[in-house]
Design an enzyme around this catalytic site. Structure first.
Site, PDB file in Angstrom:
ATOM      1  N   GLU A 166      47.841   3.657  35.186  1.00 27.40           N
ATOM      2  CA  GLU A 166      46.721   3.335  34.284  1.00 27.40           C
ATOM      3  C   GLU A 166      45.428   2.987  35.165  1.00 27.40           C
ATOM      4  O   GLU A 166      45.100   1.658  34.916  1.00 27.40           O
ATOM      5  CB  GLU A 166      47.254   2.512  33.312  1.00 27.40           C
ATOM      6  CG  GLU A 166      46.203   2.329  32.192  1.00 27.40           C
ATOM      7  CD  GLU A 166      46.520   1.370  31.360  1.00 27.40           C
ATOM      8  OE1 GLU A 166      45.653   1.069  30.136  1.00 27.40           O
ATOM      9  OE2 GLU A 166      47.649   0.481  31.458  1.00 27.40           O
ATOM     10  N   LYS A 202      48.361   7.051  32.581  1.00 26.57           N
ATOM     11  CA  LYS A 202      47.628   6.525  31.094  1.00 26.57           C
ATOM     12  C   LYS A 202      46.300   6.309  31.720  1.00 26.57           C
ATOM     13  O   LYS A 202      45.892   5.633  32.303  1.00 26.57           O
ATOM     14  CB  LYS A 202      48.140   5.310  30.719  1.00 26.57           C
ATOM     15  CG  LYS A 202      47.667   4.815  29.606  1.00 26.57           C
ATOM     16  CD  LYS A 202      48.525   3.510  28.889  1.00 26.57           C
ATOM     17  CE  LYS A 202      47.980   2.983  27.789  1.00 26.57           C
ATOM     18  NZ  LYS A 202      48.808   1.858  27.086  1.00 26.57           N
TER      19      LYS A 202
END
Length: 295
Positions: free
Chosen positions: A176, A213
């Protein structure tokens, strides 16, 4: 790696619920839920209250595998139980929802326009506990605050280095590198980020599986090529501070990108609501995020 869970995350319709507010963000999450800081005393009681909140969400009839593929947990939540079962076991066995774990320990100071992750010397111990608790995958967050090529390269290199350590334990890492939605050069930063991720993916062994993400991109469908890489199980999007309606609208324009929302998921939920009102609002929210995730 649980092959049934892998197939569900890779091919199922739905989204990933983010229930992973950590120590620093827990008081704010509780306040938004209608629990003031003067209503609990100390860290242990605080974590107990937030676990009550997460338990209420997870046990809600609206929190259904028809719409939700997985849920990301905080470490403290992983170690707690729901109706006598560890949270990850309850999610999978009772709900059919795949459990993930947030593993990062926060952000380092801003440098070269980015915040990399703090050092995680005890990561292997945490990963072993995650395996023991039947966790499927992990999540770790960095932040990009300007289109600085050197900084973004450092963020991505660190994420993939740690990701390989996680994958070696049989877990699927969610990488992420969040791009701050408020920066003026967001689109430029996202293009640099995409190129750096593609370069790191090319170096991975063919049998390594990861997830990504990412902030919802300024340019629609920017991450289409990343989704097509066989090593990428799924690309999910964070809400990043967008309102629920804005996040859903932007997400719906990106084919194949599914949600992994936290604030947008819990928006409007309060401890003071009746079970009927709580479930109704959560159900409405979940269906809206689901619809935006299946475009």
């Amino acid at each position: 790696m649980n092959k049934e869970q892998l197939e569900r995350v890779q091919s199922g319709q739905g989204f990933i619920a983010a229930l992973d507010q950590s120590g620093g963000s827990t008081p704010k999450a509780l306040l938004e839920y209608g629990v003031k800081e003067d209503s609990y005393s100390g860290e242990e009681e605080m974590y107990g209250r937030v676990h009550d909140m997460r338990t209420r969400i997870i046990k809600s009839p609206s929190f259904d595998s028809k719409y939700i593929l997985g849920a990301i947990l905080f470490e403290n939540t992983m170690d707690r139980k729901i109706d006598g079962e560890y949270t990850a076991d309850y999610l999978w066995e009772k709900k059919g929802i795949v459990p993930f774990l947030k593993v990062d320990k926060g952000l380092a100071d801003l440098e070269n326009g980015v915040q990399v992750m703090k050092s995680m010397p005890e990561l292997n111990d945490l990963l072993q506990r995650a395996v023991d608790r039947h966790i499927f995958g992990t999540k770790m967050r960095s932040v990009i605050k300007e289109a600085n090529a050197a900084g973004i390269q450092k963020v991505v290199e660190q994420q993939f280095e740690v990701g390989k350590q996680i994958a070696a334990m049989g877990l699927v890492p969610i990488i992420e590198p969040e791009v701050d939605i408020n920066i003026s050069d967001k689109a430029e930063a996202e293009q640099i980020l995409k190129d750096e991720i593609a370069a790191q993916l090319a170096k991975l062994d063919s049998d390594v599986k990861i997830m990504l993400k990412l902030s919802i991109p300024t340019q629609d469908n920017l991450y289409k090529e990343l989704m097509e890489d066989p090593r990428v199980v799924r690309v999910v999007a964070l809400s990043g501070g967008y309102s629920q309606s804005d996040a859903n609208e932007k997400l719906s324009r990106n084919n194949g990108l599914i949600a992994s929302f936290s604030r947008a998921l819990s928006q409007g939920l309060t401890a003071q609501q009746t079970e009927e009102d709580f479930d109704a609002l959560l159900g409405h929210t979940i269906k809206g995020i689901y619809e935006a995730s299946i475009t």
